[in-house]
Design a protein around this motif. Structure first.
Motif, short mmCIF file in Angstrom:
data_model
loop_
_atom_site.label_atom_id
_atom_site.label_comp_id
_atom_site.label_asym_id
_atom_site.label_seq_id
_atom_site.Cartn_x
_atom_site.Cartn_y
_atom_site.Cartn_z
N UNK A 1 0.84 -1.20 0.00
CA UNK A 1 0.00 0.00 0.00
C UNK A 1 0.88 1.25 0.00
N UNK B 1 -2.06 9.78 -1.05
CA UNK B 1 -1.91 8.81 0.04
C UNK B 1 -3.28 8.46 0.62
N UNK B 2 -4.10 9.46 0.84
CA UNK B 2 -5.41 9.20 1.44
C UNK B 2 -6.25 8.29 0.54
N UNK C 1 -9.06 3.23 0.14
CA UNK C 1 -9.65 2.14 -0.61
C UNK C 1 -9.42 0.81 0.10
N UNK C 2 -8.27 0.67 0.73
CA UNK C 2 -7.98 -0.57 1.47
C UNK C 2 -8.58 -0.51 2.87
N UNK C 3 -8.48 0.65 3.50
CA UNK C 3 -8.95 0.76 4.89
C UNK C 3 -10.46 0.55 4.97
N UNK D 1 -4.86 4.68 0.58
CA UNK D 1 -5.04 4.01 1.87
C UNK D 1 -6.52 3.76 2.15
#
Lengths: 375, 339
Positions: free
Chosen positions: B35, B276-277, B282-284, B280
């Motif tokens: 990621x 970054x947001x 999409x995975x979070x 991250x």
């Protein structure tokens, strides 16, 4: 900078995942549940969930499946598989519908040494040079050859035309092996009279079909997505091309019949499985259970998902261990596993050597024609 | 005095970033490292697109195409010879590429240069267009690249894609390139070229009457953007180990455009943060897809739920902060937002 620090913190917090209890055996599933391939992914997961219901325990331990969506996207597929391995600590993985999505996972499972069983990726590259990737379906070279055999031996074709979807790997692969086998069987290098291509999403195939019509082939081999293929056959019939159309496993979808209507009557394709003629005892078990759970006939993708799950459980039981390495070794040695889609033996590449089924469209339904044994 | 303290802050940030990456690389599992890598690549992509769209004001939608060029360049150049033979089982690879095996750095440079070359090639005629017309032309070009790659079986292996590209991309590569991109664009924007880009964005006619060569500057900005898009594409190929033409659809361009708009057109810092947001998040947000047990009710998992929530968050953010995620006082560094 505070914000960046906060973000970094967020990344670290991601680390605190759920910790697995040692009792449960976790099997990961990564399939396209959204995006253009969602229909295929959903069918496969149905089959896997059914298998879990029928056999939710092995070695006295409960089995849990963890489904993650790969969004029909390569980057997401890699993320999803990495997540299954690192956060969920799965011992084995099933997936994915779509060869390119499976290939994106290949490097990761190989490095992490987690055995993975593909359900329906038919591109030869998926398992090539990867000791941790297996599959329960046959591959494109076999399927293409089967159809060429059918065309020459059953239909007595002397010439053939190819219309392929150049953006789909399986379509290109099938065509290539059909051409090779057809040329060899007829002994005539000029037996392929026309080779044309189209792209996924095309609506009008008149140009390609006019060329085909002028060459007057005995059969047309047109592997492609069900939507485009059904349209293509309709337009061919309108142009007065009345020779048989042959295709691949992707045609086995209800939409193929609804879009194609009367035009696709008589179309013949190879597939992995048929609900009509159970190949093994396991097929009957699967078919009955599927009918009961979902209230409709099963399809090939559900059956392959079912087989992938059952194969992994069978291997765990035989090995007496749910350790990833033991599962890998067990999978590699698979011989004569009786699944819903046939008797599966995995060769040195991890590809299934098994029979193919040939279906025909008749009276708005898929009718079973014959079974072709591997050669 | 002020200059000096700024240099110090920059140095401290750099050292901290390096330390953070070092620790991450050492203690995090491959999933999280993946990621972080992806974030770095998206930072490069976001910035390169922002240079074209945000800072020079050219509405280009060709990014996926230039990424494809970079990805295939790296893929074909770095792939071991034996792997090439395996990949090209349908039709052998063109002879002059069959025995090529480069290191990652030269391959990345080649990726950037070839992407930039095509950027100039397409840019020269097309950059005379403005706004929507430019968007359509560049979008068309990206599609052309994808279709060409699908059909050149002996060069790109067509729809079958390439497999077995060495996994060179690691945290140092992805974030190293991202930092170089930040530095380069910051440096570029500080100088006369940057001022000229901004002038062109604000008012082309005024810029021209001030003696700015429109054509030269537009092509230059476009070529730089394409260079970094190509390099990022190459990093992507090195990370995934496999590529195919269908990866580089228009949706990929929109993902990057999303990062650019969210971060703020013309903002360097905003783009970094939003890249970054978005990556991250999409995975979070994946937990939303899973079945939830709230104690009293159990909700069956709905695949795709995270995308719904993600889109809602986006809509809210765009409404509340229409000039981008980060709002900085006027005249500060790293901001070239439109007034």
């Amino acid at each position: 900078m505070k914000r960046i620090a906060g973000l970094l913190l967020l990344v670290f917090v991601l680390a605190m995942g759920a910790s697995a209890s040692a009792e449960v055996i976790k099997i990961g599933v990564f399939e396209p549940m959204t995006g253009p391939n969602a229909a295929g992914g959903e069918m496969t997961v149905e089959g896997i969930e059914l298998a879990l219901e029928l056999r939710g325990e092995v070695l006295g331990r409960k089995v849990e499946i963890i489904v993650v969506d790969n969004k029909s996207d390569k980057v997401e597929a890699a993320n999803a598989v990495s997540r299954l391995i690192e956060r969920e600590n799965v011992v084995a993985i099933i997936g994915s519908y779509g060869s390119s999505l499976s290939m994106a996972a290949g490097d990761i499972v190989n490095k992490a040494k987690v055995p993975t069983v593909g359900c329906s990726p038919t591109n030869p590259l998926v398992t090539l040079n990867n000791p941790y990737y297996f599959r329960v379906c046959f591959i494109d070279p076999f399927q293409g050859t089967v159809m060429a055999n059918y065309a020459v031996n059953e239909l007595g074709a002397k010439t053939a035309a190819i219309i392929q979807d150049v953006t789909q790997d399986y379509s290109v692969g099938l065509s290539k092996y059909f051409v090779d086998a057809f040329r060899e069987l007829t002994g005539d290098r000029n037996s392929i009279v026309e080779m044309s291509s189209y792209n996924t999403g095309d609506q009008d195939f008149t140009a390609q079909l006019t060329n085909v019509k002028n060459k007057m082939p005995d059969v047309v081999f047109a592997p492609g997505n069900y939507g485009e293929s059904a349209l293509l056959i309709r337009q061919a019939r309108e142009l007065g091309i009345d020779v048989p159309f042959l295709g691949g496993d992707t045609w086995e979808a209800p939409e193929f019949l609804t879009i194609g209507g009367v035009a696709v009557e008589g179309a013949v394709f190879s597939t992995h499985f048929t609900a009509e003629a159970p190949v093994t005892e396991e097929s009957e078990v699967f078919l009955a259970a599927y009918r009961e759970k979902f209230g409709r006939e099963a399809n090939a993708f559900a059956a392959l998902g079912y087989d992938a799950y059952m194969l992994i459980l069978d291997v765990i039981e035989k090995a007496g261990s749910a350790d990833s390495q033991a599962i890998r070794d067990g999978l590699a040695a698979t011989e004569g596993f009786v699944g819903a889609t046939g008797v599966i033996t995995l060769d040195e590449n991890g590809d299934a050597v098994k029979s193919a089924v040939i279906n025909q469209v008749d009276d708005g339904k898929f009718i079973y024609l014959t079974t072709v044994e591997p050669f | 005095m002020r200059e000096k303290s700024k240099t110090q802050i920059t140095l401290i940030i750099l050292v901290l970033t390096a330390l953070g990456l070092f620790l991450a690389n050492r203690y995090l599992d491959p999933y999280k490292i993946r990621i972080i890598n992806l974030s770095g690549i998206y930072v490069t992509l976001g910035l390169s697109m922002n240079l074209i769209n945000g800072m020079t004001g050219m509405f280009s939608l060709g990014h996926a195409g230039f990424m494809a060029i970079g990805a295939y360049t790296v893929g074909i150049l770095t792939m071991p010879v034996t792997m090439k033979e395996m990949n090209f089982f349908m039709q052998p690879i063109v002879p002059f590429l069959a025995n090529v095996e480069w290191g990652f750095l030269p391959a990345l440079f080649a990726a950037g240069l070839i992407a930039a070359f095509f950027g100039i090639l397409i840019g020269a005629p097309v950059l005379r267009l403005t706004d929507d017309y430019l968007a359509i032309a560049t979008l068309g070009f990206a599609e052309i690249i994808r279709v060409v790659f699908t059909n050149t079986q002996s060069l790109t292996n067509g729809a079958l894609g390439l497999k077995g590209i060495p996994n060179y991309t690691n945290i140092w590569w992805s974030w190293g390139v991202a930092l170089v991109t930040v530095w380069f664009i910051w440096f570029l924007m500080k100088g006369t070229y940057g001022k000229a880009f901004l002038a062109i964005r604000e008012d082309e006619i005024a810029a021209r009457s001030m003696g700015i060569n429109l054509f030269k500057h537009k092509v230059m900005s476009f070529a730089f953007g394409c260079f970094f898009a190509g390099v990022a594409g190459g990093l992507m190929a090195g990370m995934l180990g496999t590529i195919d033409p269908n990866m580089f659809r228009i949706t990929l361009t929109f993902n990057i455009l999303l990062i650019v708009v969210l971060g703020g057109l013309g903002q360097i810092g905003g783009t970094i943060i939003s890249a970054v947001i978005v990556t991250v998040m999409m995975e979070a947000l994946r937990f939303l897809d899973e079945a939830m047990d709230l104690g009293f009710v159990q909700i069956k998992g709905i695949p795709g739920m995270r995308m719904v929530v993600f889109s809602i968050i986006l809509i809210i953010v765009v409404i509340i902060r229409e000039k981008g995620l980060v709002r900085r006082p006027k005249g500060r560094e790293l901001t070239y937002a439109k007034n």
